[in-house]
Design an enzyme around this catalytic site. Structure first.
Site, short mmCIF file in Angstrom:
data_model
loop_
_atom_site.label_atom_id
_atom_site.label_comp_id
_atom_site.label_asym_id
_atom_site.label_seq_id
_atom_site.Cartn_x
_atom_site.Cartn_y
_atom_site.Cartn_z
N PRO A 133 35.94 -23.69 -14.13
CA PRO A 133 35.42 -23.77 -12.75
C PRO A 133 35.92 -22.59 -11.90
CG PRO A 133 36.15 -25.94 -13.46
CD PRO A 133 36.50 -25.00 -14.57
N ALA A 135 37.43 -19.69 -13.18
CA ALA A 135 37.59 -18.44 -13.94
C ALA A 135 36.33 -18.17 -14.76
CB ALA A 135 38.82 -18.49 -14.83
N ILE A 168 29.44 -24.88 -21.11
CA ILE A 168 29.63 -24.53 -22.52
C ILE A 168 28.37 -24.88 -23.33
CG2 ILE A 168 31.12 -24.79 -24.56
CD1 ILE A 168 32.33 -23.43 -21.88
N ARG A 255 26.97 -9.56 -27.31
CA ARG A 255 26.02 -9.10 -26.29
C ARG A 255 24.77 -8.49 -26.93
NH1 ARG A 255 30.24 -6.83 -21.66
NH2 ARG A 255 30.78 -8.92 -20.92
N ARG A 280 -9.57 -12.37 -19.01
CA ARG A 280 -9.86 -12.85 -17.64
C ARG A 280 -10.79 -11.86 -16.92
NH1 ARG A 280 -10.18 -17.14 -14.19
NH2 ARG A 280 -9.42 -16.62 -12.09
N HIS A 290 -8.52 -3.09 -14.65
CA HIS A 290 -8.23 -2.69 -13.27
C HIS A 290 -6.89 -1.96 -13.23
CE1 HIS A 290 -11.66 -4.98 -12.31
NE2 HIS A 290 -11.10 -6.18 -12.27
N GLU A 375 27.30 -14.30 -20.89
CA GLU A 375 27.94 -13.17 -21.60
C GLU A 375 28.42 -12.13 -20.60
OE1 GLU A 375 28.39 -12.22 -25.08
OE2 GLU A 375 28.16 -14.36 -25.40
N THR A 377 28.08 -11.52 -16.20
CA THR A 377 26.91 -11.19 -15.37
C THR A 377 26.59 -9.70 -15.56
OG1 THR A 377 28.22 -10.55 -13.45
CG2 THR A 377 27.63 -12.89 -13.62
N GLN A 379 26.32 -7.52 -13.37
CA GLN A 379 27.21 -6.69 -12.55
C GLN A 379 28.50 -6.40 -13.34
OE1 GLN A 379 25.67 -9.50 -11.31
NE2 GLN A 379 24.23 -8.42 -9.97
C1 FAD Z 1 23.63 -21.93 -19.01
C2 FAD Z 1 24.93 -21.23 -19.21
C3 FAD Z 1 25.48 -21.20 -20.48
C4 FAD Z 1 26.76 -20.64 -20.67
N1 FAD Z 1 27.34 -20.70 -21.90
C5 FAD Z 1 28.66 -20.40 -22.00
C6 FAD Z 1 29.38 -20.68 -23.20
O1 FAD Z 1 28.82 -21.13 -24.22
N2 FAD Z 1 30.73 -20.44 -23.23
C7 FAD Z 1 31.38 -19.93 -22.15
O2 FAD Z 1 32.60 -19.76 -22.21
N3 FAD Z 1 30.72 -19.63 -20.99
C8 FAD Z 1 29.39 -19.86 -20.90
N4 FAD Z 1 28.71 -19.59 -19.74
C9 FAD Z 1 29.45 -19.01 -18.61
C10 FAD Z 1 29.01 -17.62 -18.20
O3 FAD Z 1 29.51 -16.65 -19.08
C11 FAD Z 1 29.50 -17.44 -16.74
O4 FAD Z 1 28.67 -18.25 -15.93
C12 FAD Z 1 29.44 -16.02 -16.28
O5 FAD Z 1 30.42 -15.27 -16.92
C13 FAD Z 1 29.67 -15.91 -14.75
O6 FAD Z 1 30.78 -16.64 -14.34
P1 FAD Z 1 30.65 -17.64 -13.07
O7 FAD Z 1 29.48 -18.49 -13.32
O8 FAD Z 1 31.97 -18.27 -12.86
O9 FAD Z 1 30.29 -16.70 -11.86
P2 FAD Z 1 31.33 -15.86 -10.96
O10 FAD Z 1 32.29 -15.15 -11.83
O11 FAD Z 1 31.87 -16.74 -9.89
O12 FAD Z 1 30.36 -14.78 -10.31
C14 FAD Z 1 29.52 -15.09 -9.18
C15 FAD Z 1 28.92 -13.78 -8.66
O13 FAD Z 1 29.96 -12.89 -8.22
C16 FAD Z 1 29.89 -11.66 -8.92
N5 FAD Z 1 31.25 -11.18 -9.18
C17 FAD Z 1 32.25 -11.85 -9.80
N6 FAD Z 1 33.37 -11.09 -9.87
C18 FAD Z 1 33.06 -9.91 -9.27
C19 FAD Z 1 33.77 -8.72 -9.03
N7 FAD Z 1 35.03 -8.56 -9.42
N8 FAD Z 1 33.14 -7.72 -8.38
C20 FAD Z 1 31.84 -7.86 -8.00
N9 FAD Z 1 31.11 -8.96 -8.22
C21 FAD Z 1 31.71 -9.97 -8.84
C22 FAD Z 1 29.14 -11.97 -10.22
O14 FAD Z 1 28.48 -10.81 -10.74
C23 FAD Z 1 28.15 -13.02 -9.74
O15 FAD Z 1 27.03 -12.39 -9.15
C24 FAD Z 1 27.43 -20.05 -19.56
C25 FAD Z 1 26.83 -20.04 -18.30
C26 FAD Z 1 25.60 -20.62 -18.12
C27 FAD Z 1 25.01 -20.62 -16.73
#
Ligand code: FAD
Length: 394
Positions: A133, A135, A168, A255, A280, A290, A375, A377, A379
């Site tokens: 939650p 990290a 996960i 990735r 279409r 078009h 994997e 974001t 960014q």
């Molecule tokens: C459907 C789904 C399946 C997944 N499957 C797995 C899995 O099997 N195993 C696993 O371990 N994880 C899994 N994940 C987790 C996934 O890897 C994370 O959601 C992802 O790494 C982003 O972490 P967060 O959701 O905590 O977002 P955050 O880290 O809170 O990021 C939120 C926003 O802030 C931006 N941000 C964060 N830090 C910075 C920074 N330092 N500078 C600038 N911008 C920043 C991010 O780019 C994003 O736009 C899954 C996620 C989803 C949604």
């Protein structure tokens, strides 16, 4: 970079036929009702056909596909349903910490029972649990001030794990979870984490919330809870404190399949839009004639070809024994951005029909969006690309 050989193209064709036969008829159903028994039926079909263990070495019961063939297979599965591709692919993600730990005992104990089950009617899966939650990106980046809270403590002959993981993939279906935990929540992530194998059924391990996802719904994403979970010493995968480095290595491999999966979505959007535009008729002729539509279709085709080039390069680097986080991340960001752009364009080209569930292109957009998030974001992937460039050009 070499393109696929005739043998690799043959396997791609086999994967295409599997996807059309087993995935396509279930894609919209599993999008609406992910808990349908059809999910188990699909897993059984994939396990028996060798799709589930496509990239695992043959001596472990996999199909032994090289990384480029693996990318071709993933593209085909995802072109029919990327959520179904994750249902199969997240298993390899879960097994990689065991495989990359190089610990033959662990490979026998944890990987073998999973692959042996694929001959039966109850195929087993693995899942990887890193995200928490508090990290997400901080763990992926190894941010100096990032704090993981899933904690591991040494106890005679073993370890005790306490904490919570979120999002996960396949966590609720897995018989084995590879989990990252910190020895000291106040220490830097890069030095303080280790990875452990936790079999489902271990006392204190449970599945919490099942998240209601926007897309890729065929593969569940769940919360996992570790409440005084005790594992023996031999369940540690890799060195104590080596968890972050292990995760980096994993991502330099995984990735690329995510890029291939995104390519499958981008290609599917393009093919659906092209077929529709040719049939279409508006404005006195097929809308494909078009210019405004032609330009969109051309951009979609360019994205597919450019993404494919990057996927093949990244896969070839892994095949050559030189997995590159930089190249894998470039392929992942470009292909996932292409998947979103092509899905949006496909909806636009299908007009009002594109907005309707049964045409399948609005699903592509919901599915594609996730590829820009997991994997790492896009960014964070871009930061890592620049980190690698800075390291080699300084
Ligand atoms: C459907 C789904 C399946 C997944 N499957 C797995 C899995 O099997 N195993 C696993 O371990 N994880 C899994 N994940 C987790 C996934 O890897 C994370 O959601 C992802 O790494 C982003 O972490 P967060 O959701 O905590 O977002 P955050 O880290 O809170 O990021 C939120 C926003 O802030 C931006 N941000 C964060 N830090 C910075 C920074 N330092 N500078 C600038 N911008 C920043 C991010 O780019 C994003 O736009 C899954 C996620 C989803 C949604």
């Amino acid at each position: 970079m070499m393109g696929p050989s005739p043998e690799q193209l043959e396997i791609q064709q086999w994967a295409r036929e599997f996807a059309k036969r087993e995935i396509a008829p279930r894609a919209l159903l599993l999008d609406k009702d992910p808990e349908s028994p059809e999910r188990e039926a699909l897993l059984r079909a994939g396990a028996k056909a060798g799709v589930l263990g496509a990239s695992l070495p043959e001596f472990l019961g996999g199909a032994g596909h090289d990384p480029l063939t693996g990318a071709l297979v993933t593209e085909e599965l995802a072109a029919e349903c990327s959520g179904c591709a994750v249902l199969f692919g997240a298993n390899m993600l879960g097994l990689l910490p065991v495989l990359l730990s190089g610990n033959l005992g662990a490979i026998e104990r944890f990987v073998r029972p999973i692959t042996q089950s694929w001959e039966t009617d109850a195929p087993k899966l693995a899942a990887l649990a890193a995200t928490e939650p508090d990290a997400g990106s901080d763990f992926i980046q190894g941010h100096p001030r990032g704090r993981m809270r899933t904690r591991v403590e040494k106890k005679d002959g073993g370890y005790v794990i306490n904490g919570r993981k979120v999002f996960i993939s396949n966590g609720s279906l897995a018989s084995l979870v590879t989990v990252f935990a910190t020895h000291d929540p106040n220490a830097p992530i890069r030095e303080s984490t280790s990875c452990f194998a936790v079999p489902a059924g271990t006392p204190g391990f449970s599945v919490g919330q099942v998240f209601d996802k926007m897309g890729q719904r065929a593969a569940p994403a769940v919360e996992l809870v570790f409440d005084d979970v005790v594992v023996p010493d031999e369940n540690r995968l890799g060195n104590e404190g080596g968890g972050f480095a292990l995760n980096r290595l994993i991502m330099s491999v995984t990735r690329t399949p995510i890029a291939a999966l995104s390519l499958g979505i981008a290609r599917s959007a393009y093919e659906k839009a092209l077929a529709y535009a040719r049939g279409r008729v508006q404005g006195g002729g097929p809308i494909a004639g078009h210019q405004a539509v032609e330009i969109m279709l051309a951009d979609m085709a360019i994205r597919v070809e450019a993404a494919r080039g990057l996927v093949w390069r990244a896969a070839s680097a892994i095949a050559a024994g030189k997995p590159s986080l930089e190249l894998s991340s470039m392929a992942k960001t470009f292909a996932s951005d292409s998947a979103v752009a092509n899905s949006l364009d496909a909806i636009q080209i299908l007009g009002g029909y594109g907005y309707m569930h049964e045409y399948g292109v609005e699903k592509l957009l919901r599915d594609a969006k996730l590829t820009q998030i997991y994997e790492g974001t896009n960014q964070i992937n871009r930061f890592e690309i620049m980190e690698a460039i800075a390291a080699t050009s300084a």
